[in-house]
Design a protein around this motif. Sequence first.
Motif, PDB file in Angstrom:
ATOM      1  N   TRP A  25     -10.846   2.032   1.628  1.00  4.85           N
ATOM      2  CA  TRP A  25      -9.965   2.982   0.591  1.00  4.85           C
ATOM      3  C   TRP A  25      -9.268   4.086   1.350  1.00  4.85           C
ATOM      4  O   TRP A  25      -8.876   4.794   0.497  1.00  4.85           O
ATOM      5  CB  TRP A  25     -10.591   3.126  -0.624  1.00  4.85           C
ATOM      6  CG  TRP A  25     -11.052   1.914  -1.391  1.00  4.85           C
ATOM      7  CD1 TRP A  25     -12.461   1.438  -1.402  1.00  4.85           C
ATOM      8  CD2 TRP A  25     -10.201   0.808  -2.212  1.00  4.85           C
ATOM      9  NE1 TRP A  25     -12.258   0.200  -2.214  1.00  4.85           N
ATOM     10  CE2 TRP A  25     -11.304   0.132  -2.510  1.00  4.85           C
ATOM     11  CE3 TRP A  25      -9.044   0.871  -2.371  1.00  4.85           C
ATOM     12  CZ2 TRP A  25     -10.699  -1.127  -3.392  1.00  4.85           C
ATOM     13  CZ3 TRP A  25      -8.705  -0.053  -3.149  1.00  4.85           C
ATOM     14  CH2 TRP A  25      -9.480  -0.896  -3.821  1.00  4.85           C
ATOM     15  N   ALA A  67      -9.164  -0.369  -7.164  1.00  5.69           N
ATOM     16  CA  ALA A  67      -8.172   0.621  -6.810  1.00  5.69           C
ATOM     17  C   ALA A  67      -8.262   1.827  -7.950  1.00  5.69           C
ATOM     18  O   ALA A  67      -8.096   2.922  -7.688  1.00  5.69           O
ATOM     19  CB  ALA A  67      -6.717   0.216  -6.545  1.00  5.69           C
ATOM     20  N   GLU A  68      -8.026   1.160  -9.078  1.00  4.41           N
ATOM     21  CA  GLU A  68      -7.902   2.227 -10.343  1.00  4.41           C
ATOM     22  C   GLU A  68      -9.317   3.101 -10.371  1.00  4.41           C
ATOM     23  O   GLU A  68      -9.319   4.395 -10.580  1.00  4.41           O
ATOM     24  CB  GLU A  68      -7.566   1.620 -11.604  1.00  4.41           C
ATOM     25  CG  GLU A  68      -6.215   1.121 -11.669  1.00  4.41           C
ATOM     26  CD  GLU A  68      -5.174   2.160 -11.120  1.00  4.41           C
ATOM     27  OE1 GLU A  68      -5.212   3.286 -11.696  1.00  4.41           O
ATOM     28  OE2 GLU A  68      -4.320   2.035 -10.148  1.00  4.41           O
ATOM     29  N   GLU A  69     -10.392   2.349 -10.248  1.00 10.54           N
ATOM     30  CA  GLU A  69     -11.579   3.153 -10.420  1.00 10.54           C
ATOM     31  C   GLU A  69     -11.595   4.006  -9.182  1.00 10.54           C
ATOM     32  O   GLU A  69     -12.220   5.227  -9.098  1.00 10.54           O
ATOM     33  CB  GLU A  69     -12.904   2.221 -10.248  1.00 10.54           C
ATOM     34  CG  GLU A  69     -13.254   1.705 -11.726  1.00 10.54           C
ATOM     35  CD  GLU A  69     -14.630   1.005 -11.580  1.00 10.54           C
ATOM     36  OE1 GLU A  69     -15.433   1.332 -10.859  1.00 10.54           O
ATOM     37  OE2 GLU A  69     -14.811   0.006 -12.812  1.00 10.54           O
ATOM     38  N   ARG A 121      -9.907  11.514  -8.048  1.00 11.73           N
ATOM     39  CA  ARG A 121      -9.299  12.591  -8.915  1.00 11.73           C
ATOM     40  C   ARG A 121     -10.618  13.498  -9.313  1.00 11.73           C
ATOM     41  O   ARG A 121     -10.294  14.590  -9.128  1.00 11.73           O
ATOM     42  CB  ARG A 121      -8.456  11.941  -9.857  1.00 11.73           C
ATOM     43  CG  ARG A 121      -7.301  11.401  -9.258  1.00 11.73           C
ATOM     44  CD  ARG A 121      -6.488  10.846 -10.393  1.00 11.73           C
ATOM     45  NE  ARG A 121      -5.501   9.884  -9.834  1.00 11.73           N
ATOM     46  CZ  ARG A 121      -4.563   9.275 -10.433  1.00 11.73           C
ATOM     47  NH1 ARG A 121      -4.907   8.786 -11.370  1.00 11.73           N
ATOM     48  NH2 ARG A 121      -3.482   8.632  -9.653  1.00 11.73           N
ATOM     49  N   ARG A 174      -9.136   5.514  -7.449  1.00  7.53           N
ATOM     50  CA  ARG A 174      -8.475   6.639  -7.652  1.00  7.53           C
ATOM     51  C   ARG A 174      -8.976   7.557  -8.698  1.00  7.53           C
ATOM     52  O   ARG A 174      -8.923   8.786  -8.590  1.00  7.53           O
ATOM     53  CB  ARG A 174      -6.964   6.246  -8.301  1.00  7.53           C
ATOM     54  CG  ARG A 174      -6.180   5.553  -7.141  1.00  7.53           C
ATOM     55  CD  ARG A 174      -4.818   5.210  -8.077  1.00  7.53           C
ATOM     56  NE  ARG A 174      -3.811   4.593  -6.673  1.00  7.53           N
ATOM     57  CZ  ARG A 174      -3.126   5.090  -5.888  1.00  7.53           C
ATOM     58  NH1 ARG A 174      -3.143   6.510  -5.875  1.00  7.53           N
ATOM     59  NH2 ARG A 174      -2.472   4.591  -5.152  1.00  7.53           N
ATOM     60  N   ALA A 175      -9.511   7.097  -9.801  1.00  2.22           N
ATOM     61  CA  ALA A 175     -10.030   8.065 -10.738  1.00  2.22           C
ATOM     62  C   ALA A 175     -11.255   8.974 -10.057  1.00  2.22           C
ATOM     63  O   ALA A 175     -11.427   9.917 -10.574  1.00  2.22           O
ATOM     64  CB  ALA A 175     -10.572   7.369 -11.869  1.00  2.22           C
ATOM     65  N   LEU A 203      -5.957   5.516  -0.324  1.00  3.21           N
ATOM     66  CA  LEU A 203      -6.222   6.095  -1.431  1.00  3.21           C
ATOM     67  C   LEU A 203      -6.684   7.399  -1.223  1.00  3.21           C
ATOM     68  O   LEU A 203      -6.433   8.623  -1.824  1.00  3.21           O
ATOM     69  CB  LEU A 203      -7.021   5.370  -2.361  1.00  3.21           C
ATOM     70  CG  LEU A 203      -6.347   4.130  -2.734  1.00  3.21           C
ATOM     71  CD1 LEU A 203      -7.096   3.318  -4.090  1.00  3.21           C
ATOM     72  CD2 LEU A 203      -4.882   4.084  -2.940  1.00  3.21           C
ATOM     73  N   GLU A 234      -4.668  10.879  -2.644  1.00  2.00           N
ATOM     74  CA  GLU A 234      -5.304  11.520  -3.701  1.00  2.00           C
ATOM     75  C   GLU A 234      -5.625  12.875  -3.230  1.00  2.00           C
ATOM     76  O   GLU A 234      -5.786  13.841  -3.844  1.00  2.00           O
ATOM     77  CB  GLU A 234      -6.134  10.707  -4.265  1.00  2.00           C
ATOM     78  CG  GLU A 234      -6.156   9.492  -4.939  1.00  2.00           C
ATOM     79  CD  GLU A 234      -5.065  10.119  -6.166  1.00  2.00           C
ATOM     80  OE1 GLU A 234      -5.104  11.031  -6.927  1.00  2.00           O
ATOM     81  OE2 GLU A 234      -4.344   8.726  -6.562  1.00  2.00           O
TER      82      GLU A 234
END
Length: 406
Positions: A247, A213-215, A221, A217-218, A250, A254
Motif C-alpha cells: 500500500w 484500500a478504504e480501511e 488518516r 486510507r482511514a 496510499l 495520505e
Amino acid sequence: MEFADRLALPEILVGRRTRGFLWPGPPVPGERFASGRHSLFDGSFTWPVMVAKRTALDHNVGTLAAFAERHGLALAPHGKTTMAPALFQAQLDAGAWGISAASAAQVLVHRSAGVPRVLLANEILDAAALRWLAGEIEHFEFLCFVDSLEGVRALSEAAGAVPFRVLAELGHVGGRTGCRGLAELMEVAAAARDAEGVELAGVACYEGTREGAEEVRAFLRDLRDAAEAVAPHVPGRLVVSAGGSAWFDLVAEELGPLTGELGALVILRSGAYIAHDDGFYRERTPWNRLPGEGLRPALEVWAQVLSVPEPGLALVGMGKRDVPYDIDLPTVRAVRRGPAEAAVPLGGVTVTRVQDQHAYLTGEGLRPGDLVSFGISHPCTAFDKWRVIPVVDDDYVVVDLIDTCF
C-alpha cells in the motif's frame, strides 16, 4: 555525524557446507567463485538452489527509490526481508535514508555491517539489548516504536548519554502492536515526552493488517491526525513512518502532504519490493494501480523431478526448507529437459503441496531428471532459507553472491 560510505560486508566462503553449491574441494572466497562466471547449469550447483536475477533486483531497487523521491518520502527499506548487507548497500547507494529492522538481533546485524541509520519498527523491552543500544546510539541514528507506558519506562531505565528517540505507534483493534486509538497514543506520547532518557520523535503505524484500500486510507488518516496532535510536543523535525510493500501508494497520498504541512520526515518502510514475487505481492503490488512497468520477480528456485510414479503426478526434490509456503505455494515457471536445451515455459502444472524435501506437482509433461524453475510467494520467508544465494544474469551466469544473516 559522519558515516562510512561502504558497509562492512561479511566474507562469503563457498564449500561443502554451502547449500546448493557443488564444491567438494577446499572452501573458496565468494568473490573468487563469482569471478569464475559459472553457469547455473554447468555442474557447479546441485538441486534445489535459489537464485536472484540481477536485472530484477537492480530494477526494483531503482524503481522504489524513484517513487520515494517523486513523492518526497524518505526510504528505510525493511531489512527483515533479506537480512543481506550487500542488498542494504544497494538500497543505500540508491538513496535510502536508512534500513529498518524488526528485532534487537537484527539491529545488531545492521550495526555490524555499518548501517548508518536504523529504524526498529517494533517495540523493544529487552533490558540487556537496551543497555547495549544505550551505548551504541552514540555512533549511529536510531529510532524505535513504543506503544505502552511499560515500554517508555524500559527505555528510560536503560538510557545512557544519548536519549532513545521514539515513535508512538498507532495500532487498531485486532491488529498487531500499537496503541488502540488516539487517546491511548497521546498518553504514551506524553510519557515519552516527559521521561528522562527518552525523546519523542513522532508517530508510526503498519497499515498492512487493514483490509482493502478504504480501511487502509482511514487508518492512515488516523495516523495523520496523530501526527498533527503530537507535533507540538516534538523537539526538532517530526518523523512519521508507515508502509509495507502492498500500500505504499496510499501512504504517499495520505502522508506525503505532511512533508509540507508539518515539515515532517515521512519514512516509508517497504521491504519485500526488492525481490517482489510471483504470488502475494504480484496480486497486491501498488503497480496494479499505478502507471508504468512496476516491479519484477527476482527470485527463482530450481529443482529436479525425482519421480513420476503415476500419470499426472510428479515429485520434485524441493520442500519446506527451500521455498516459502506460509501464504501461497510456489508457482511453476519453466522446464529445462537437458544440458543442451533451453528452458521453456511450462503450463498446466501446479504445485499442490510441499513436505520437508518434496513438492507434489499435478499435470502432464514432466519426466524424471527434468529441471523445473519455480516462482515464489512472500520473499520475507524465502531469503531466510538460504545462507548464500547466487546472483545470475539473464543467461543464468553467476555474477555475484548474496550472503544472508538470519
